[in-house]
Design a protein around this motif. Structure first.
Motif, mmCIF file in Angstrom:
data_model
loop_
_atom_site.group_PDB
_atom_site.id
_atom_site.type_symbol
_atom_site.label_atom_id
_atom_site.label_comp_id
_atom_site.label_asym_id
_atom_site.label_seq_id
_atom_site.Cartn_x
_atom_site.Cartn_y
_atom_site.Cartn_z
ATOM 1 N N MET A 1 0.845 -1.186 0.000
ATOM 2 C CA MET A 1 0.000 0.000 0.000
ATOM 3 C C MET A 1 0.883 1.239 0.000
ATOM 4 O O MET A 1 1.844 1.321 0.757
ATOM 5 C CB MET A 1 -0.902 -0.010 1.238
ATOM 6 C CG MET A 1 -2.025 1.013 1.205
ATOM 7 S SD MET A 1 -3.142 0.818 2.617
ATOM 8 C CE MET A 1 -3.774 -0.826 2.302
ATOM 9 N N LYS A 2 0.544 2.194 -0.844
ATOM 10 C CA LYS A 2 1.369 3.391 -0.978
ATOM 11 C C LYS A 2 0.608 4.600 -0.438
ATOM 12 O O LYS A 2 -0.573 4.802 -0.759
ATOM 13 C CB LYS A 2 1.771 3.613 -2.435
ATOM 14 C CG LYS A 2 2.847 4.679 -2.627
ATOM 15 C CD LYS A 2 3.356 4.718 -4.066
ATOM 16 C CE LYS A 2 4.446 5.753 -4.247
ATOM 17 N NZ LYS A 2 4.915 5.818 -5.652
ATOM 18 N N ILE A 3 1.313 5.406 0.360
ATOM 19 C CA ILE A 3 0.676 6.494 1.097
ATOM 20 C C ILE A 3 1.375 7.808 0.801
ATOM 21 O O ILE A 3 2.609 7.894 0.843
ATOM 22 C CB ILE A 3 0.725 6.214 2.611
ATOM 23 C CG1 ILE A 3 -0.054 4.938 2.926
ATOM 24 C CG2 ILE A 3 0.174 7.394 3.412
ATOM 25 C CD1 ILE A 3 0.284 4.322 4.252
ATOM 26 N N ALA A 4 0.587 8.838 0.488
ATOM 27 C CA ALA A 4 1.091 10.199 0.334
ATOM 28 C C ALA A 4 0.857 10.928 1.648
ATOM 29 O O ALA A 4 -0.289 11.157 2.049
ATOM 30 C CB ALA A 4 0.376 10.910 -0.804
ATOM 31 N N LEU A 5 1.933 11.263 2.345
ATOM 32 C CA LEU A 5 1.855 11.925 3.646
ATOM 33 C C LEU A 5 2.106 13.412 3.461
ATOM 34 O O LEU A 5 3.222 13.828 3.141
ATOM 35 C CB LEU A 5 2.886 11.307 4.596
ATOM 36 C CG LEU A 5 3.054 11.956 5.976
ATOM 37 C CD1 LEU A 5 1.736 11.978 6.740
ATOM 38 C CD2 LEU A 5 4.132 11.225 6.772
ATOM 39 N N LEU A 6 1.073 14.228 3.674
ATOM 40 C CA LEU A 6 1.175 15.668 3.466
ATOM 41 C C LEU A 6 1.435 16.374 4.788
ATOM 42 O O LEU A 6 0.603 16.340 5.696
ATOM 43 C CB LEU A 6 -0.120 16.216 2.850
ATOM 44 C CG LEU A 6 -0.672 15.520 1.603
ATOM 45 C CD1 LEU A 6 -1.855 16.297 1.049
ATOM 46 C CD2 LEU A 6 0.397 15.334 0.557
#
Length: 314
Positions: free
Chosen positions: A1-6
């Motif tokens: 699972m790939k996550i964009a952490l802003l």
């Protein structure tokens, strides 16, 4: 699972959890190239300043939003429009209209939105929720919550304008989950300067009362401490904990009944690891979403009411 952490500030608490897992890939996004790269490297994460990629890159499954509060609702809606799941730091929004729009959009989208109501995963709080739900000690009659902290987060304001949304929202969630929506709320404040203050809020219910006390007036040596005293018909639960930026509080809960006091065993868990674990379980189809937007609306409405009493309309 790939996550964009802003976000590179409070996003660090989430980054530490992702870095400790072997089943996700996270990329940290920020505005300042040097700061973003430096912060991400501390956790072994890739970094980027191209925020649009978090929404446009089809490889990202989840957008984790740790940005200033006024951006929360906007970025959740953007994630849903892009066909992404979203995790957003609390509060969901600083306006009830925006929060309700997010809840409605989430319900229509077929995607999951999670609000980081981290206190629902603190073992001591789960003891309280279970006792209320199961009627272990009878009806809950009085609830006192307290959170007293020093300035442990450089650059973060903990003044009267910040405390309701930044520090009291979790208490409001505990109150509404255990006692419902109060009939009346009254507020008393103390202000040392624009970054330091204290708020005492009292709530009236039919046959019950609650109080929330928060303060940022404590000296550095105090650190951060909190807890609750829950008085039931047939017993008392008393909890105390120390907390820090790492999201790993230590705490104890003592039950007082006719049989005397006894300490309750708490599982060795911290709230951010448990919260993110829950998010990933839901996305894998292994759990039901317990922190969806529609579950936080009562608490947010109460928090915003306190905010208006303290600071006036936003």
């Amino acid at each position: 699972m790939k996550i964009a952490l802003l976000g590179t500030n409070f996003g660090q608490a989430h980054a530490a959890v992702y870095a400790a897992r072997g089943d996700v890939e996270a990329v940290m996004f920020g505005r300042d190239p040097e700061k973003t790269a430096k912060t991400a490297s501390r956790f072994g994460l890739a970094s980027s300043t191209d925020t649009d990629a978090a929404f446009e890159d089809p490889s990202f499954d989840l957008v984790d939003i740790c940005l200033p509060v006024p951006l929360h609702a906007e970025y959740v809606l953007r994630a849903l429009d892009a066909g992404k799941h979203a995790l957003v730091e609390l509060p969901l929004a600083d306006d009830m209209g925006d929060a309700e729009r997010v809840a409605e959009a989430a319900a229509r989208s077929g995607k999951h939105v999670f609000v980081d109501m981290f206190e629902r995963f603190i073992p001591a709080d789960r003891v309280l929720f279970d006792a209320v739900r199961e009627g272990t000690y009878g009806r809950l009659e009085q609830l006192t919550l307290w959170n007293l902290t020093a300035h442990l987060w450089p650059g973060a304001s903990l003044g009267l304008k910040a405390l309701p949304l930044e520090a009291m929202h979790s208490d409001m969630d505990i109150i509404t989950r255990t006692l419902g929506v109060p009939r009346e709320a009254t507020v008393t404040t103390v202000e040392r300067d624009e970054d330091s203050g204290a708020i005492e809020a009292a709530f009236r219910f039919d046959r019950a009362a609650a109080r929330s006390s928060v303060s940022s007036l404590m000296p550095k040596a105090w650190g951060a401490r909190g807890g609750y005293t829950a008085t039931f018909e047939h017993g008392v639960l008393d909890a105390a904990s120390t907390m820090g930026f790492d999201g790993k509080p230590s705490g104890i809960v003592t039950a007082y009944t006719a049989d005397g006091p006894h300490s309750l065993d708490l599982p060795p868990a911290d709230q951010y690891t448990a919260m993110i674990g829950h998010v990933l379980d839901v996305l894998r189809g292994e759990a039901e979403n317990r922190i969806a937007p529609d579950s936080v609306l009562d608490a947010l409405r109460l928090t915003l009411d306190l905010d208006r009493q303290v600071s006036g309309p936003r």
